[in-house]
Design a protein around this motif. Structure first.
Motif, PDB file in Angstrom:
ATOM      1  N   ARG A  95       0.853  -1.180   0.000  1.00 27.27           N
ATOM      2  CA  ARG A  95       0.000   0.000   0.000  1.00 27.27           C
ATOM      3  C   ARG A  95       0.888   1.228   0.000  1.00 27.27           C
ATOM      4  O   ARG A  95       1.678   1.430   0.933  1.00 27.27           O
ATOM      5  N   LEU A  96       0.749   2.032  -1.039  1.00 27.29           N
ATOM      6  CA  LEU A  96       1.497   3.279  -1.148  1.00 27.29           C
ATOM      7  C   LEU A  96       0.651   4.427  -0.626  1.00 27.29           C
ATOM      8  O   LEU A  96      -0.551   4.490  -0.892  1.00 27.29           O
ATOM      9  N   SER A  97       1.289   5.330   0.085  1.00 24.34           N
ATOM     10  CA  SER A  97       0.602   6.508   0.593  1.00 24.34           C
ATOM     11  C   SER A  97       1.287   7.764   0.106  1.00 24.34           C
ATOM     12  O   SER A  97       2.500   7.779  -0.111  1.00 24.34           O
ATOM     13  N   CYS A  98       0.498   8.796  -0.052  1.00 29.62           N
ATOM     14  CA  CYS A  98       1.003  10.100  -0.488  1.00 29.62           C
ATOM     15  C   CYS A  98       0.455  11.144   0.466  1.00 29.62           C
ATOM     16  O   CYS A  98      -0.764  11.346   0.534  1.00 29.62           O
ATOM     17  N   ALA A  99       1.349  11.781   1.211  1.00 30.35           N
ATOM     18  CA  ALA A  99       0.950  12.826   2.145  1.00 30.35           C
ATOM     19  C   ALA A  99       1.187  14.182   1.496  1.00 30.35           C
ATOM     20  O   ALA A  99       2.283  14.444   0.988  1.00 30.35           O
ATOM     21  N   ALA A 100       0.157  15.012   1.516  1.00 34.54           N
ATOM     22  CA  ALA A 100       0.246  16.323   0.879  1.00 34.54           C
ATOM     23  C   ALA A 100       0.304  17.424   1.922  1.00 34.54           C
ATOM     24  O   ALA A 100      -0.446  17.395   2.902  1.00 34.54           O
TER      25      ALA A 100
END
Length: 124
Positions: A19-24
């Motif tokens: 599971r890849l996550s992207c925090a903005a």
């Protein structure tokens, strides 16, 4: 200005999941279309999946349909990519990106902000 940071990459065997996550960080995350792209050495960056600003529209590359799922949580300023039934051909650096257009098929030209990328390696 939106800053994006990916996490969750790693090495798995074929058939496994990540599971890849992207925090903005930055204003108005909820107004952006979010996309996941991937790139291997010597090849152009290609779209993997895209999700509209409110999550109502999604797009998947044919090669990942039925295996990957894109999602977003506007309350947490995050976007995610669930990778299931991984194959060696999925090995690449995966990038999170933000843009304002919703075009099909998506291209890199539609995106303004990019993360630094996270490596996914799938062994057979």
């Amino acid at each position: 200005q939106l800053q994006l940071v990916e996490s969750g990459g790693g090495s798995v065997q074929a058939g496994g999941s990540l599971r890849l996550s992207c925090a903005a960080a930055g204003p108005a995350f909820s107004k952006y279309t979010m996309g996941w792209f991937r790139q291997t050495p010597g090849k152009e960056r290609e779209i993997v999946a895209q999700i509209s600003y409110n999550g109502g529209d999604t797009f998947y590359a044919d090669s990942v349909k039925g295996r990957f799922t894109i999602s977003r949580d506007n309350a947490k300023n995050t976007a995610s990519l669930q990778l299931n039934t991984l194959e060696p051909a999925d090995t690449a650096v995966y990038y999170c990106a933000a843009g304002s257009r919703l075009r099909y098929p998506p291209t890199t030209e539609d995106y303004y902000y990019w993360g630094q990328g996270t490596q996914v390696t799938v062994s057979s």
